[in-house]
Design a protein around this motif. Structure first.
Motif, mmCIF file in Angstrom:
data_model
loop_
_atom_site.group_PDB
_atom_site.id
_atom_site.type_symbol
_atom_site.label_atom_id
_atom_site.label_comp_id
_atom_site.label_asym_id
_atom_site.label_seq_id
_atom_site.Cartn_x
_atom_site.Cartn_y
_atom_site.Cartn_z
ATOM 1 N N ASN A 134 0.832 -1.211 0.000
ATOM 2 C CA ASN A 134 0.000 0.000 0.000
ATOM 3 C C ASN A 134 0.858 1.248 0.000
ATOM 4 O OD1 ASN A 134 -2.407 -1.374 0.082
ATOM 5 N ND2 ASN A 134 -2.717 -1.142 2.286
ATOM 6 N N SER A 135 1.961 1.189 0.712
ATOM 7 C CA SER A 135 2.766 2.389 0.891
ATOM 8 C C SER A 135 3.351 2.886 -0.448
ATOM 9 C CB SER A 135 3.819 2.067 1.958
ATOM 10 O OG SER A 135 4.894 2.906 1.830
ATOM 11 N N TRP A 136 3.996 2.022 -1.228
ATOM 12 C CA TRP A 136 4.534 2.518 -2.508
ATOM 13 C C TRP A 136 3.457 2.669 -3.576
ATOM 14 C CZ3 TRP A 136 4.318 -0.726 -6.799
ATOM 15 C CH2 TRP A 136 4.295 -2.109 -6.591
ATOM 16 N N VAL A 137 2.414 1.833 -3.500
ATOM 17 C CA VAL A 137 1.335 1.978 -4.488
ATOM 18 C C VAL A 137 0.606 3.313 -4.263
ATOM 19 C CG1 VAL A 137 -0.924 1.082 -5.220
ATOM 20 C CG2 VAL A 137 1.010 -0.483 -4.958
ATOM 21 N N ASN A 155 -1.811 8.279 -5.550
ATOM 22 C CA ASN A 155 -1.553 9.706 -5.415
ATOM 23 C C ASN A 155 -0.687 10.202 -6.568
ATOM 24 O OD1 ASN A 155 -1.926 12.104 -4.002
ATOM 25 N ND2 ASN A 155 0.005 11.886 -2.882
ATOM 26 N N GLY A 156 0.044 9.283 -7.178
ATOM 27 C CA GLY A 156 0.949 9.637 -8.275
ATOM 28 C C GLY A 156 0.224 10.288 -9.450
ATOM 29 N N GLU A 161 8.901 20.045 -13.993
ATOM 30 C CA GLU A 161 9.713 19.040 -13.302
ATOM 31 C C GLU A 161 8.902 18.128 -12.371
ATOM 32 O OE1 GLU A 161 12.874 20.149 -10.659
ATOM 33 O OE2 GLU A 161 13.273 17.982 -10.471
ATOM 34 N N PRO A 162 8.081 18.696 -11.473
ATOM 35 C CA PRO A 162 7.303 17.782 -10.626
ATOM 36 C C PRO A 162 6.378 16.868 -11.431
ATOM 37 C CG PRO A 162 6.826 20.105 -10.098
ATOM 38 C CD PRO A 162 7.927 20.103 -11.104
ATOM 39 N N TYR A 163 5.882 17.374 -12.557
ATOM 40 C CA TYR A 163 5.063 16.506 -13.421
ATOM 41 C C TYR A 163 5.887 15.315 -13.907
ATOM 42 C CZ TYR A 163 3.355 14.776 -17.910
ATOM 43 O OH TYR A 163 3.000 13.958 -18.960
ATOM 44 N N GLU A 164 7.081 15.613 -14.388
ATOM 45 C CA GLU A 164 7.904 14.526 -14.943
ATOM 46 C C GLU A 164 8.356 13.543 -13.868
ATOM 47 O OE1 GLU A 164 10.931 15.748 -17.726
ATOM 48 O OE2 GLU A 164 9.506 16.956 -18.881
ATOM 49 N N LEU A 182 5.305 6.954 -11.478
ATOM 50 C CA LEU A 182 4.066 6.229 -11.781
ATOM 51 C C LEU A 182 4.343 5.076 -12.742
ATOM 52 C CD1 LEU A 182 0.949 5.849 -12.070
ATOM 53 C CD2 LEU A 182 1.021 7.624 -13.835
ATOM 54 N N PHE A 183 5.014 5.361 -13.846
ATOM 55 C CA PHE A 183 5.194 4.293 -14.831
ATOM 56 C C PHE A 183 6.220 3.269 -14.380
ATOM 57 C CE2 PHE A 183 2.611 7.111 -17.367
ATOM 58 C CZ PHE A 183 1.743 6.183 -17.933
ATOM 59 N N SER A 184 7.185 3.673 -13.534
ATOM 60 C CA SER A 184 8.075 2.609 -13.061
ATOM 61 C C SER A 184 7.321 1.700 -12.097
ATOM 62 C CB SER A 184 9.410 3.165 -12.544
ATOM 63 O OG SER A 184 9.282 3.566 -11.246
ATOM 64 N N SER A 185 6.375 2.240 -11.317
ATOM 65 C CA SER A 185 5.544 1.355 -10.479
ATOM 66 C C SER A 185 4.624 0.475 -11.323
ATOM 67 C CB SER A 185 4.690 2.170 -9.505
ATOM 68 O OG SER A 185 5.467 2.540 -8.407
#
Ligand SMILES: N[C@@H](CCC(=O)N[C@@H](CS)C(=O)NCC(=O)O)C(=O)O
Length: 252
Positions: free
Chosen positions: A108-111, A117-118, A129-132, A138-141
């Motif tokens: 749950n914590s990394w998801v 929230n990602g 920058e914060p968007y990227e 997000l996509f690495s998860s």
């Protein structure tokens, strides 16, 4: 969006459009059937006349004491799983079993941080920058989740748990909303073989499916966030089929 009661006929729902005055009850202008309130704000104020915090959904509300019991989804999901089992159709269902609790919490914590929230971090970013950063995390998860789901049926193994329910709420909105509206567009979720079949499997569980209204989901985001989508025009696509057979039962 709001759970007042465990009898589905006594459940109060807010309208999909989040107005400037906050969440309003009903679809087609009906007030809530319990207090006849028009706005969710009235529930918070009934519970605590001094309330000045944010008025958010979901809300777990006690009809007898007329108090908000909880408005934090991660806690409500636990309370539903433990305190209210006798109201459940399937009394055996335990989404947070003792032996898996540590693994569920870790997942749950990394998801939450990178996926649930990602998508919001990416979508509401007002700087590049914060968007990227959010997009990459997000996509690495999602790549990591695709790897997990290629080897096992659910996030924690062979049993459906709270971790899956929490992830699903983001996955089901991904292609209809987050891919376009929140610019999470490296690829469509439906192009991940395993995540997409897993999302369909969860969607096709009758008790889950009855809670999903794709028109409400799309109208809500594209009409409520006028900073992101000033015209309020709701895209028609993408054309995706949540009903296609998922085959996860045969694969595992
Ligand atoms: N901590 C809360 C956050 C809930 C939350 O932010 N809900 C949003 C909708 S998903 C909301 O009601 N926003 C109202 C607003 O921004 O005015 C939870 O996860 O349960």
């Amino acid at each position: 969006l709001i759970l007042f009661d465990f009898n589905p006929h006594h459940r109060s729902t807010v309208d999909w459009l989040l107005e400037e005055r906050g969440w309003r009850f009903g679809f087609k202008g009906e007030n809530d059937p319990i207090n006849n309130f028009e706005y969710l704000r009235e529930v918070y104020l009934q519970s605590d006349p001094e309330y000045v915090g944010k008025v958010t959904v979901p809300v777990l509300y006690d009809k007898k004491t007329k108090k908000v019991v909880n408005n934090e989804s991660s806690e409500i999901i636990r309370q539903l799983n433990t305190e209210f089992n006798r109201f459940a159709k399937n009394k055996e269902l335990d989404l947070y079993p003792q032996d898996l609790q540590q693994q569920i919490d870790e997942t749950n914590s990394w998801v939450y941080d990178t996926v649930n929230n990602g998508v919001y971090k990416a979508g509401f970013a007002s700087k590049q920058e914060p968007y990227e950063v959010a997009y990459d995390a997000l996509f690495s998860s999602l790549d990591r989740i695709e790897g997990i789901l290629s080897k096992q049926r659910y996030l924690i193994g062979s049993r459906l748990t709270e971790a899956d329910v929490r992830l699903f709420t983001t996955l089901v909105r991904f292609d209809p909303v987050y891919h376009g509206h929140f610019k999470c567009n490296r690829q469509l979720l439906s192009s991940f073989e395993n995540i997409w079949a897993y999302t369909r499997e969860l969607y096709q569980i009758a008790a889950i499916k009855e809670t999903i209204h794709f028109d409400h989901i799309k109208w809500h985001y594209y009409n409520s966030h006028r900073k992101i989508n000033p015209t309020g025009v709701v895209p028609k696509g993408p054309a995706i089929d949540f009903e296609a057979p998922h085959g996860r039962d045969k694969k595992f």
